[in-house]
Design an enzyme around this catalytic site. Structure first.
Site, PDB file in Angstrom:
ATOM      1  N   ARG A   1       9.219  62.640 -95.311  1.00 21.85           N
ATOM      2  CA  ARG A   1       8.638  63.977 -95.373  1.00 21.85           C
ATOM      3  C   ARG A   1       9.630  64.998 -94.800  1.00 21.85           C
ATOM      4  O   ARG A   1      10.359  64.701 -93.852  1.00 21.85           O
ATOM      5  CB  ARG A   1       7.374  63.955 -94.506  1.00 21.85           C
TER       6      ARG A   1
ATOM      7  N   SER B   1       0.364  66.381 -94.632  1.00 19.96           N
ATOM      8  CA  SER B   1       0.342  66.173 -96.080  1.00 19.96           C
ATOM      9  C   SER B   1      -0.987  65.553 -96.516  1.00 19.96           C
ATOM     10  O   SER B   1      -1.735  65.032 -95.687  1.00 19.96           O
ATOM     11  CB  SER B   1       1.484  65.217 -96.444  1.00 19.96           C
TER      12      SER B   1
ATOM     13  N   THR C   1       4.379  67.996-106.763  1.00 24.78           N
ATOM     14  CA  THR C   1       4.286  66.583-106.387  1.00 24.78           C
ATOM     15  C   THR C   1       4.253  65.677-107.610  1.00 24.78           C
ATOM     16  O   THR C   1       3.789  66.061-108.679  1.00 24.78           O
ATOM     17  CB  THR C   1       2.982  66.370-105.576  1.00 24.78           C
TER      18      THR C   1
HETATM   19  O1  DON Z   1       2.026  67.091 -99.066  1.00 17.43           O
HETATM   20  C1  DON Z   1       1.106  67.633 -99.650  1.00 17.43           C
HETATM   21  O2  DON Z   1      -0.060  67.332 -99.496  1.00 17.43           O
HETATM   22  C2  DON Z   1       1.431  68.707-100.668  1.00 17.43           C
HETATM   23  N1  DON Z   1       2.702  69.295-100.361  1.00 17.43           N
HETATM   24  C3  DON Z   1       1.401  68.096-102.026  1.00 17.43           C
HETATM   25  C4  DON Z   1       1.715  69.099-103.100  1.00 17.43           C
HETATM   26  C5  DON Z   1       1.210  68.707-104.408  1.00 17.43           C
HETATM   27  O3  DON Z   1       0.565  67.708-104.592  1.00 17.43           O
HETATM   28  C6  DON Z   1       1.491  69.663-105.494  1.00 17.43           C
HETATM   29  N2  DON Z   1       1.000  69.171-106.728  1.00 17.43           N
HETATM   30  N3  DON Z   1       0.052  69.544-107.294  1.00 17.43           N
END
Ligand code: DON
Length: 575
Positions: free
Chosen positions: A111, A455, A384
């Site tokens: 991360r 996250s 993501t």
């Molecule tokens: O770590 C997290 O929970 C977010 N940064 C995830 C971002 C994400 O899933 C974007 N996609 N839709």
């Protein structure tokens, strides 16, 4: 980030292209055509399911030449950085949860971290008001990237083939180019103004793309070649790192060489819990995924949710109420375990969860204003992408990686050819102020130098009677956790095939805002109307993201079934 529910039957020419390029006479890999069947691709030996056929195919080629799931993970991850710059990355971070053939499990945290110059109030103006977009768009939104450190860490501990063989396919793909799909056209088009705003210039992706065009990534190919030749340090202190820092600093960013040099990926003990006869292994802090999923599934376990029909009023209501309570705890208790104490075992204890569900009422929605975080007895010192891999040896890898928003901060390192994340927005920039996923947070997730932002990413594995059963995960910000657990329930409570499960419409509640999000046109109108009568506020708006799940189910005869989400270009490849 855009998901189109009925999108994309993969053009046949793309499949033909891959058969031509990769079909070299030995065991020909099979590719799912992602056309929404109720049974996904079934293969005998090994499988990769990811957001792009190019990446799944590259992963499978590594497995076919004798590499293990960890080798395939590295190759697939780097291929996604090329084929899916929307979320695949070298400028972001992620989490891997794995299970080796001998049953041992583990997790890697790569991360992003807050830079040393980060400050608690860095996104607030002099009046303490959040400055719009500062944590989302542009150089100040960027956290210290972890992906390259993560991939080298995996390679050192678990890989079997030389690193240069794992990175080469991504280099070749970047040079050869990637064919633009319908969803690519939309995602590039949607971001053009923001690309310009974040960089001040026209970046190469800022063009009027048409379906079937080829995008080549010459600068990224050179960066990957340097990483191939000089290793991990190329990214964290070599030419690539230096160029990235120079560009970021010119754009007002605060990352320093010290931040890059000090970055370390961390091996962690995953969260493991039982749901009925199944054991679920998922990511621990700094991801809330495993803890929230455990809270929700353990909260519904005594109610035996399988007795209700799938997506019935009772099913939706029970899950929603468990989700509401879990996300309230998330907002208060959860943060980077290296910085804050979190009472993990108390939070997932059945007695605590039974108490949390005590005021649940079958006749009426609980309002979120009536729910706060629970009280646990502990002393306080103070867009993501996911891919799933199973190899022929029986190793399983579940990885979710991200730049956060679509193309992250939109900051594009011109000489490096890659985007940088906007992961800083996952911190609670001001207590009680929602982030881009509407999530709020408190002290536990406040910004501190060197801290990892909380996250929701939930790379997950399910075992049954000591044997691997499922590998799954999803993008979707706050909706990741609820998407993953609905797919677990689809398979183990409602006996769906993997593809059938992934295709199902999904819903989501996260405490605040007090809204039950449902994918449009997926639910029975009578069910929706009954839920409304009980006080649920329902949001069926088109643009909502409720995950994009890529999963593998191990069938009773040991064969593997892929579930590639039809909401995107996702693809299962196997042999
Ligand atoms: O770590 C997290 O929970 C977010 N940064 C995830 C971002 C994400 O899933 C974007 N996609 N839709």
């Amino acid at each position: 980030m855009q998901h189109t529910i009925n999108s994309s039957i993969r053009p046949l020419y793309l499949i033909a292209f891959f058969i031509l390029i990769f079909g070299n006479g030995n065991l020909l890999a099979q590719i799912s055509n992602n056309s929404n069947p109720s049974l996904g691709l079934v293969v005998e030996h090994a499988m990769v399911v990811s957001a792009r056929v190019e990446a799944s195919q590259i992963g499978i080629e590594i497995l076919k030449k004798g590499g293990n799931a960890f080798d395939a993970m590295i190759a697939t991850d780097l291929a996604l950085a090329v084929a899916y710059p929307f979320a695949g990355n070298i400028g972001g971070g992620g989490f891997m949860v794995y299970r080796k053939a001998d049953g041992t499990t583990g997790a890697l945290d790569y991360r992003e971290k807050a830079p040393q110059l980060a400050e608690r109030n860095m996104y607030l103006d002099a009046n303490g008001t959040v400055i719009p977009d500062l944590s989302i768009l542009g150089a100040k939104a960027v956290g210290v990237p972890g992906t390259i450190a993560g991939l080298f860490e995996v390679h050192q501990k678990l890989g079997s083939l030389p690193f240069n063989e794992l990175i080469q396919p991504a280099i070749d793909l970047a040079k050869k180019g990637v064919i633009v799909t319908e969803s690519d056209v939309k995602s590039f088009e949607n971001q053009r103004k923001k690309f310009k705003k974040a960089n001040g210039t026209i970046i190469p992706l800022d063009r009027n793309w048409k379906i079937g065009d080829t995008v080549k990534y010459a600068e990224l190919a050179q960066t990957l070649e340097r990483i191939r030749d000089f290793g991990r340090s190329e990214f964290y202190e070599g030419e690539t790192g230096q160029k990235m820092l120079a560009y970021l600093q010119k754009k007002g960013g605060i990352l320093t060489l010290e931040d890059l040099k000090n970055y370390k990926a961390v091996w962690r003990q995953p969260i493991q819990f039982n749901y009925k006869d199944y054991t679920i292994t998922s990511m621990t802090l700094p991801s809330s995924g495993g803890i929230c999923m455990a809270q929700i599934l353990k909260s519904i376990e005594p109610f035996d949710i399988g007795q209700y029909s799938h997506n019935s009023k009772e099913y939706i209501q029970l899950l929603t109420e468990a989700e509401r309570r879990a996300y309230a705890d998330r907002a208060y208790y959860l943060g980077d375990i290296d910085f804050v104490k979190v009472p993990i075992s108390q939070l997932i204890h059945p007695e605590y969860l039974a108490k949390r569900m005590q005021d649940f009422n079958w006749n009426q929605a609980t309002t979120s204003s009536a729910v706060s975080h629970g009280s646990v007895d502990w002393s306080e010192s103070d867009e993501t992408t996911h891919y799933s891999i199973v190899d022929a040896y029986g190793n399983a890898v579940s990885v979710t990686t991200t730049l956060n928003g679509a193309f992250g901060s939109k900051v594009y390192v011109p000489e490096g050819g890659f985007f940088l994340n906007n992961e800083m927005d996952d911190f609670s920039v001001k207590p009680g102020t929602p982030n881009m996923f509407g999530l709020i947070g408190a002290e536990a997730n406040a910004i501190q130098p060197g801290k990892r932002m909380l996250s929701s990413m939930s790379p997950t594995l399910v075992t049954y009677q000591g044997k691997l059963k499922m590998v799954l995960g999803s993008p979707g910000g706050s909706t990741i956790i609820t998407s993953v657990l609905q797919n677990i329930l689809n398979v183990i409570e409602f006996n769906m095939s993997m593809q059938e499960s992934v295709n199902q419409p999904r819903f989501h509640h996260q405490w605040l805002p007090d809204v039950l999000k449902m994918e449009p046109n997926g639910f029975d109108l009578k069910t929706i109307s009954k839920l409304k009568t009980m006080g649920y506020q329902i949001d069926e708006s088109k643009s909502i993201i409720i995950g994009k799940v890529d999963a593998i189910l191990i069938l009773p005869n040991g064969h593997l079934e892929g579930g590639a989400d039809p909401r995107g270009d996702d693809s299962a490849v196997g042999y």
